[in-house]
Design a protein around this motif. Structure first.
Motif, PDB file in Angstrom:
ATOM      1  N   MET A 178       6.369   7.869  15.191  1.00  0.00           N
ATOM      2  CA  MET A 178       5.673   7.308  14.033  1.00  0.00           C
ATOM      3  C   MET A 178       6.093   8.043  12.773  1.00  0.00           C
ATOM      4  SD  MET A 178       1.607   7.045  13.228  1.00  0.00           S
ATOM      5  CE  MET A 178       0.992   6.552  11.606  1.00  0.00           C
ATOM      6  N   HIS A 179       6.700   7.304  11.865  1.00  0.00           N
ATOM      7  CA  HIS A 179       7.081   7.837  10.553  1.00  0.00           C
ATOM      8  C   HIS A 179       6.209   7.184   9.493  1.00  0.00           C
ATOM      9  CE1 HIS A 179       9.423   9.344   7.222  1.00  0.00           C
ATOM     10  NE2 HIS A 179       9.680   8.114   6.802  1.00  0.00           N
ATOM     11  N   VAL A 180       5.775   7.968   8.528  1.00  0.00           N
ATOM     12  CA  VAL A 180       5.022   7.428   7.396  1.00  0.00           C
ATOM     13  C   VAL A 180       5.852   7.598   6.135  1.00  0.00           C
ATOM     14  CG1 VAL A 180       2.936   7.557   5.989  1.00  0.00           C
ATOM     15  CG2 VAL A 180       2.784   7.898   8.462  1.00  0.00           C
ATOM     16  N   ASP A 181       6.219   6.487   5.532  1.00  0.00           N
ATOM     17  CA  ASP A 181       6.916   6.515   4.247  1.00  0.00           C
ATOM     18  C   ASP A 181       5.848   6.561   3.156  1.00  0.00           C
ATOM     19  OD1 ASP A 181       8.372   6.202   1.959  1.00  0.00           O
ATOM     20  OD2 ASP A 181       9.276   4.284   2.499  1.00  0.00           O
ATOM     21  N   ALA A 182       5.496   7.786   2.764  1.00  0.00           N
ATOM     22  CA  ALA A 182       4.519   8.005   1.689  1.00  0.00           C
ATOM     23  C   ALA A 182       5.230   8.468   0.422  1.00  0.00           C
ATOM     24  CB  ALA A 182       3.472   9.030   2.119  1.00  0.00           C
ATOM     25  N   ALA A 183       6.465   7.976   0.240  1.00  0.00           N
ATOM     26  CA  ALA A 183       7.223   8.345  -0.954  1.00  0.00           C
ATOM     27  C   ALA A 183       6.409   8.084  -2.215  1.00  0.00           C
ATOM     28  CB  ALA A 183       8.541   7.564  -0.992  1.00  0.00           C
ATOM     29  N   TRP A 184       5.752   6.931  -2.251  1.00  0.00           N
ATOM     30  CA  TRP A 184       4.964   6.548  -3.423  1.00  0.00           C
ATOM     31  C   TRP A 184       3.529   7.049  -3.321  1.00  0.00           C
ATOM     32  CZ3 TRP A 184       3.901   6.073  -8.063  1.00  0.00           C
ATOM     33  CH2 TRP A 184       3.073   5.111  -8.644  1.00  0.00           C
ATOM     34  N   GLY A 185       2.868   6.827  -2.207  1.00  0.00           N
ATOM     35  CA  GLY A 185       1.444   7.134  -2.108  1.00  0.00           C
ATOM     36  C   GLY A 185       1.105   8.549  -1.723  1.00  0.00           C
ATOM     37  N   GLY A 186       2.093   9.379  -1.411  1.00  0.00           N
ATOM     38  CA  GLY A 186       1.820  10.726  -0.909  1.00  0.00           C
ATOM     39  C   GLY A 186       1.000  11.590  -1.839  1.00  0.00           C
ATOM     40  N   GLY A 187       1.141  11.383  -3.140  1.00  0.00           N
ATOM     41  CA  GLY A 187       0.396  12.197  -4.094  1.00  0.00           C
ATOM     42  C   GLY A 187      -1.112  12.117  -3.893  1.00  0.00           C
ATOM     43  N   LEU A 188      -1.600  10.990  -3.379  1.00  0.00           N
ATOM     44  CA  LEU A 188      -3.040  10.835  -3.163  1.00  0.00           C
ATOM     45  C   LEU A 188      -3.572  11.764  -2.081  1.00  0.00           C
ATOM     46  CD1 LEU A 188      -3.659   6.982  -3.503  1.00  0.00           C
ATOM     47  CD2 LEU A 188      -4.058   8.791  -5.179  1.00  0.00           C
ATOM     48  N   LEU A 189      -2.696  12.442  -1.346  1.00  0.00           N
ATOM     49  CA  LEU A 189      -3.148  13.450  -0.391  1.00  0.00           C
ATOM     50  C   LEU A 189      -3.912  14.571  -1.096  1.00  0.00           C
ATOM     51  CD1 LEU A 189       0.070  13.631   1.808  1.00  0.00           C
ATOM     52  CD2 LEU A 189      -2.193  12.917   2.615  1.00  0.00           C
ATOM     53  N   PHE A 190      -3.664  14.767  -2.368  1.00  0.00           N
ATOM     54  CA  PHE A 190      -4.377  15.796  -3.128  1.00  0.00           C
ATOM     55  C   PHE A 190      -5.829  15.415  -3.415  1.00  0.00           C
ATOM     56  CE2 PHE A 190      -0.006  16.985  -4.452  1.00  0.00           C
ATOM     57  CZ  PHE A 190      -0.069  18.354  -4.236  1.00  0.00           C
ATOM     58  N   SER A 191      -6.122  14.132  -3.429  1.00  0.00           N
ATOM     59  CA  SER A 191      -7.414  13.650  -3.920  1.00  0.00           C
ATOM     60  C   SER A 191      -8.444  13.515  -2.805  1.00  0.00           C
ATOM     61  CB  SER A 191      -7.233  12.296  -4.614  1.00  0.00           C
ATOM     62  OG  SER A 191      -8.491  11.747  -4.966  1.00  0.00           O
ATOM     63  N   ARG A 192      -9.480  14.312  -2.882  1.00  0.00           N
ATOM     64  CA  ARG A 192     -10.565  14.176  -1.905  1.00  0.00           C
ATOM     65  C   ARG A 192     -11.282  12.842  -2.076  1.00  0.00           C
ATOM     66  NH1 ARG A 192     -13.008  20.016  -3.360  1.00  0.00           N
ATOM     67  NH2 ARG A 192     -12.023  19.336  -5.319  1.00  0.00           N
ATOM     68  N   LYS A 193     -11.247  12.306  -3.270  1.00  0.00           N
ATOM     69  CA  LYS A 193     -11.927  11.043  -3.560  1.00  0.00           C
ATOM     70  C   LYS A 193     -11.155   9.845  -3.041  1.00  0.00           C
ATOM     71  CE  LYS A 193     -13.887   8.472  -7.479  1.00  0.00           C
ATOM     72  NZ  LYS A 193     -14.068   8.479  -8.958  1.00  0.00           N
TER      73      LYS A 193
END
Length: 496
Positions: A272-287
């Motif tokens: 399983m690969h996750v392409d979070a190239a675009w959305g990965g930044g949201l990993l910072f947001s607890r919200k």
């Protein structure tokens, strides 16, 4: 300044004064560009068609070198006609904005001008890379593992593909296709980035064996369809081995449901690969991290591009692996002239043999410096602010239903909509109306570029004709810029 290249360092040992004068003039041009980039009254671009632009530029390469003053003039005119991607009203690309700390890091990187393949020649940068990538893996939810910086998300996805194949068929590295008895098959959603299908083409599967899984009305992969297609290929004797889930699709900003996809991968023993190239930044947001990225820690690999949502200067793309040792096992060629094992330091810090490219640009310092400036909390605040602005734009569009048609509620910073000119505002919404709106979209985009005041991207998708996809990923954007965007589109397009 009429001195030549030969009158500055290193060719002229006494050329420090001329060198300083030349570089300071270049810095003055850069500072003026930075000022204009953040001036909302300045244009984003001075558009000219290619043939006309060619006439404005002196691009020919001379037999005899020009003066340094001419080089300064060349720098000035280059930036005069360059699109100001850091302008607060540039909404065209996933990579927007001009983070000045990251930019300062890029200046230092260029000055250091070193490769990243060994600790021997890049000791400080290699250690920075080790610390930053470990922290990113921790944020994903990996314990241990390995990572590397690659030249763009497409190559990051390729590294994941290569590692997955190597994990299942380690003999492929030496024996090639003869080591696999059957047809390998990979899966991805029909909304994925094209680089996933490119992996199938480049690595010998063929694009017919990159199976596109249908997505729902919001652009998210349908897990039941994934399982059906896995079973369908297995019944034909094929070997499913790799599933790409997208966390933030390029057009709609959709997040595939990671938990059920992980369950399916676990059930059928697929990578399983996750392409979070675009959305990965949201990993910072607890919200906003959950539910969008819930389950990402179950992936075997993750692509995450800081040069997108985090605002790091281009390029800065990372790929992370849950299992340590796979990168080196998959890609190592043990070139004796570079990766000797009897060096005086710990050679595990020689990262060049982990990658297929050998030489790597230093993409870490600008991210490290930016992270030092913002702190992890600063990135979280940026993510929350960008989401807030996107939601603000959605509310403003909904408040003007005569002028704008919102295509769907966005999951992140991609706001997809049609602009409706005056003559079509009394027309009931239908397929015919969508077709007409799709025809006026590129015309309005052309007017934007000629005016130079605004840039918003557009594209068709599936059965939808051309529509605008607005991206808010620049820290410079405010509510007033979004108000301007909507008013300016109406000013430029009302009579279409």
């Amino acid at each position: 300044m009429f001195v030549l290249f030969s009158d500055i360092l290193p060719l002229d040992e006494n050329g420090l004064s001329a060198t300083r004068e030349f570089l300071l003039k270049v810095v003055e041009i850069l500072m003026e560009y930075i000022k204009e980039t953040h001036d909302r009254q300045a244009k984003i671009l001075e558009f000219k068609h290619p043939a006309d632009m060619r006439k404005q530029l002196e691009l020919d390469l001379p037999d005899t070198g020009v003066t340094l003053q001419q080089l300064v003039d060349d720098c000035s005119i280059t930036l005069k006609y360059q699109v100001r991607t850091g302008h607060p009203r540039f909404f065209n690309q996933l990579s927007c904005g001009l983070d000045l700390v990251s930019m300062a890091g890029e200046w230092l990187t260029a000055t250091a001008n070193t490769n990243m393949f060994t600790y021997e020649i890049a000791p400080v940068f290699i250690l920075m890379e080790h610390v930053v990538l470990q922290r990113m893996r921790e944020i994903i939810g990996f314990t241990g593992g390995d990572s590397i910086l690659a030249p763009g998300g497409s190559i990051s996805n390729l590294y994941a593909f290569l590692a997955a194949r190597h994990k299942m068929f380690p003999d492929y590295k030496s024996r090639g296709l003869h080591s696999i008895r059957g047809q390998l098959v990979m899966y991805t959603s029909d909304q994925c980035h094209y680089s996933v299908k490119s992996c199938a083409a480049v690595c010998g599967l063929g694009t017919d064996n990159c199976v596109e899984v249908p997505s729902d009305e919001r652009g998210r992969m349908i897990p039941s369809e994934l399982e059906r297609l896995i079973l369908e290929r297995k019944s034909r004797g094929h070997i499913p081995f790799f599933v790409n889930a997208t966390a933030g699709t390029t057009v709609l900003g959709a997040f595939d449901p990671l938990e059920p996809i992980a369950d399916i991968c676990q059930k059928y023993k697929l990578w399983m690969h996750v392409d979070a190239a675009w959305g990965g930044g949201l990993l910072f947001s607890r919200k906003h991290r959950h539910p969008r990225l819930t389950g990402i820690e179950r992936a075997d690999s993750v692509t995450w591009n800081p040069h997108k949502l985090m605002g790091t200067l281009l390029q800065c793309s990372t790929v992370h692996f849950k299992e340590d040792g796979l990168l080196i096992s998959c890609n190592q060629m043990s070139a004796e002239y570079l990766f000797m094992q009897d060096k005086l330091y710990d050679v595990q810090y020689d990262t060049g043999d982990k990658v297929i490219q050998c030489g790597r640009h230093n993409d870490i310092f600008k991210l490290w410096l930016q992270w030092r400036a913002k702190g992890t909390e600063g990135f979280e605040k940026l993510m929350d602010r960008l989401m807030e602005l996107s939601q603000y734009m959605v509310r403003k569009i909904k408040a003007q239903p005569d002028k704008y048609y919102l295509i769907l509620e966005p999951e992140m910073m991609n706001v997809s909509f049609w602009y409706v000119p005056t003559r079509m505002r009394s027309m009931a919404h239908s397929r015919e109306r969508e077709k007409l709106l799709g025809q006026i979209t590129p015309v309005l985009k052309g007017r934007m570029m000629q005016a130079g005041t605004l840039m918003v991207g557009y594209q068709p998708l599936d059965d939808r004709p051309n529509f605008f996809r607005n991206i808010i990923s620049s820290a410079a954007v405010t509510e007033k810029d979004i108000d301007f965007l909507l008013a300016e589109m109406d000013r430029l397009g009302h009579d279409l």
